[in-house]
Scaffold this motif. Structure first.
Motif, short mmCIF file in Angstrom:
data_model
loop_
_atom_site.label_atom_id
_atom_site.label_comp_id
_atom_site.label_asym_id
_atom_site.label_seq_id
_atom_site.Cartn_x
_atom_site.Cartn_y
_atom_site.Cartn_z
N THR A 195 0.83 -1.21 0.00
CA THR A 195 0.00 0.00 0.00
C THR A 195 0.86 1.25 0.00
OG1 THR A 195 -1.86 -1.12 1.07
CG2 THR A 195 -1.76 1.28 1.29
N MET A 196 1.91 1.27 0.80
CA MET A 196 2.77 2.44 0.83
C MET A 196 3.64 2.54 -0.42
SD MET A 196 2.00 4.31 3.44
CE MET A 196 0.30 3.85 3.00
N ASN A 197 4.04 1.42 -0.99
CA ASN A 197 4.76 1.48 -2.27
C ASN A 197 3.91 2.19 -3.31
OD1 ASN A 197 6.97 0.09 -1.27
ND2 ASN A 197 6.37 -1.88 -2.15
N ARG A 198 2.64 1.88 -3.32
CA ARG A 198 1.74 2.40 -4.35
C ARG A 198 1.36 3.86 -4.11
NH1 ARG A 198 -3.82 -0.67 -6.23
NH2 ARG A 198 -4.75 1.04 -7.44
N HIS A 199 1.00 4.19 -2.87
CA HIS A 199 0.42 5.51 -2.62
C HIS A 199 1.41 6.52 -2.05
CE1 HIS A 199 -3.64 4.15 -3.53
NE2 HIS A 199 -3.38 3.06 -2.82
N ALA A 200 2.53 6.06 -1.53
CA ALA A 200 3.51 6.97 -0.93
C ALA A 200 4.80 6.98 -1.73
CB ALA A 200 3.76 6.59 0.52
N GLU A 201 5.52 5.86 -1.77
CA GLU A 201 6.82 5.83 -2.44
C GLU A 201 6.69 6.19 -3.92
OE1 GLU A 201 9.93 3.38 -1.62
OE2 GLU A 201 9.59 3.36 0.54
N ALA A 202 5.70 5.67 -4.59
CA ALA A 202 5.55 5.92 -6.02
C ALA A 202 5.23 7.37 -6.32
CB ALA A 202 4.46 5.02 -6.61
N GLU A 203 4.70 8.08 -5.32
CA GLU A 203 4.29 9.48 -5.50
C GLU A 203 5.20 10.45 -4.76
OE1 GLU A 203 1.95 10.21 -7.57
OE2 GLU A 203 1.20 8.17 -7.93
N GLY A 204 6.23 9.96 -4.09
CA GLY A 204 7.13 10.83 -3.33
C GLY A 204 6.53 11.38 -2.06
N ARG A 205 5.48 10.75 -1.56
CA ARG A 205 4.83 11.24 -0.34
C ARG A 205 5.51 10.64 0.89
NH1 ARG A 205 -0.48 9.54 -3.34
NH2 ARG A 205 -1.18 11.52 -4.24
N PRO A 206 5.84 11.45 1.88
CA PRO A 206 6.47 10.90 3.08
C PRO A 206 5.49 10.05 3.88
CG PRO A 206 6.08 13.26 3.34
CD PRO A 206 5.73 12.93 1.93
N TYR A 207 6.01 8.94 4.40
CA TYR A 207 5.16 8.04 5.18
C TYR A 207 5.98 7.39 6.27
CZ TYR A 207 7.33 3.94 3.03
OH TYR A 207 8.23 2.98 2.64
N LEU A 208 5.28 6.97 7.31
CA LEU A 208 5.89 6.26 8.42
C LEU A 208 5.16 4.94 8.60
CD1 LEU A 208 7.79 6.12 10.88
CD2 LEU A 208 6.06 7.41 12.18
N GLY A 209 5.87 3.82 8.40
CA GLY A 209 5.27 2.50 8.56
C GLY A 209 5.50 1.97 9.96
N ILE A 210 4.41 1.74 10.69
CA ILE A 210 4.49 1.33 12.09
C ILE A 210 3.76 0.00 12.29
CG2 ILE A 210 3.62 1.85 14.43
CD1 ILE A 210 6.00 3.55 13.78
N GLU A 211 4.40 -0.91 13.02
CA GLU A 211 3.80 -2.17 13.47
C GLU A 211 3.90 -2.21 15.00
OE1 GLU A 211 2.76 -5.20 12.08
OE2 GLU A 211 3.16 -4.95 9.93
N VAL A 212 2.76 -2.28 15.68
CA VAL A 212 2.74 -2.35 17.14
C VAL A 212 2.41 -3.79 17.56
CG1 VAL A 212 1.76 -1.43 19.28
CG2 VAL A 212 1.90 0.03 17.25
N ARG A 213 3.11 -4.29 18.57
CA ARG A 213 2.83 -5.65 19.03
C ARG A 213 1.44 -5.73 19.65
NH1 ARG A 213 7.07 -7.56 23.07
NH2 ARG A 213 5.40 -7.28 24.60
N GLN A 214 0.69 -6.73 19.25
CA GLN A 214 -0.74 -6.75 19.55
C GLN A 214 -1.08 -6.87 21.02
OE1 GLN A 214 -1.98 -9.89 16.92
NE2 GLN A 214 -2.13 -8.52 15.16
N ASP A 215 -0.24 -7.51 21.81
CA ASP A 215 -0.57 -7.64 23.23
C ASP A 215 -0.47 -6.31 23.96
OD1 ASP A 215 2.24 -7.95 22.70
OD2 ASP A 215 2.53 -8.54 24.78
N LEU A 216 0.16 -5.32 23.34
CA LEU A 216 0.27 -3.99 23.95
C LEU A 216 -0.95 -3.13 23.68
CD1 LEU A 216 3.99 -3.19 23.02
CD2 LEU A 216 3.11 -4.23 25.13
N ILE A 217 -1.76 -3.51 22.68
CA ILE A 217 -2.89 -2.67 22.26
C ILE A 217 -4.18 -3.45 22.17
CG2 ILE A 217 -1.49 -0.93 21.11
CD1 ILE A 217 -2.03 -2.33 18.45
#
Length: 240
Positions: free
Chosen positions: A193-215
């Motif tokens: 998704t970020m390759n398509r909508h961010a990287e391909a368009e030069g849009r800055p993005y932050l990819g975050i994965e949170v461990r599920q037991d914390l949330i």
């Protein structure tokens, strides 16, 4: 809101958009996956916690959320369209018999869910440019198909564009977190998704994965919504 996606809050020019491909475990009534109902509450069906975090964040001025509105077992939005895993026939050792579709059935899933989701996200980002896209996912502490524990509290993922990642990692570490740089997996391998909508368009993005037991509960979701709102704003200012 549509069948494929939902928008929470009001997207604003120069704001932050929290994108969560796997925020829902909804299965439309006319789709039968052929799996035990309890699997829909597990990580194979939904990124536990991220939907609620996005909802809380979208209550803040300048932040909105764009979320998938069906389970990733119905249609996985964070895949390239040509891959069979867009409609998975198995996940973490569990067969999904209802997804053993012929070509027409597979194409119907794409037309009904995948393309409307990505078309709407593209239109939003084109019409209301954002200072930062926060791609928010969560990960299970240990896969059923692996003996390896995943000790990181949070992972930061990226492909070629690591502008936001380089800023965010020390900010997360300053909160006392165990931070995975390209862990628990690499954004160079799974970042569709970020390759398509961010990287391909030069849009800055932050990819975050949170461990599920914390949330997995309201307290953790509120804590991480505050943290990610604060850090996303700091990243957006630093990049801008």
């Amino acid at each position: 809101m549509s069948e494929a996606y939902r928008i929470l809050g009001t997207p604003r020019f120069g704001g932050i958009l929290v994108v969560s491909d796997h925020a829902s475990n909804r299965v439309p009534d006319d789709i039968e996956l052929g799996i035990a109902p309890d699997l829909l509450d597990q990580h194979i069906a939904i990124d536990i916690g991220v939907g609620k975090i996005g909802r809380i964040m979208a209550e803040r001025p300048g932040i909105a959320a764009f979320q998938g509105n069906v389970s990733r077992l119905v249609c996985d939005f964070n895949r390239d369209e040509h891959l069979p895993t867009v409609v998975p026939i198995a996940s973490d050792g569990h067969a999904i018999p209802g997804n053993a579709l012929d070509h027409a059935g597979h194409e119907a899933r794409l037309a009904r869910f995948f393309r409307p989701y990505h078309d709407a996200l593209a239109d939003l980002l084109d019409s209301i440019p954002q200072a930062l896209i926060l791609s928010l996912h969560s990960f299970t502490p240990q896969l059923a198909s692996s003996d390896e524990p995943r000790p990181w509290h949070v992972g930061v993922l990226y492909n070629e564009d690591d502008r936001a990642a380089r800023i965010a990692i020390p900010l997360l570490e300053a909160d006392g977190l165990c931070v995975g740089d390209q862990q628990p997996y690499s954004g160079r391998l799974l970042n569709a998704t970020m390759n398509r909508h961010a990287e391909a368009e030069g849009r800055p993005y932050l990819g975050i994965e949170v461990r599920q037991d914390l949330i997995g509960d309201a307290r953790g979701q509120a804590e991480w919504a505050e943290r990610l709102s604060r850090i996303a704003n700091q990243v957006a200012v630093a990049i801008g």
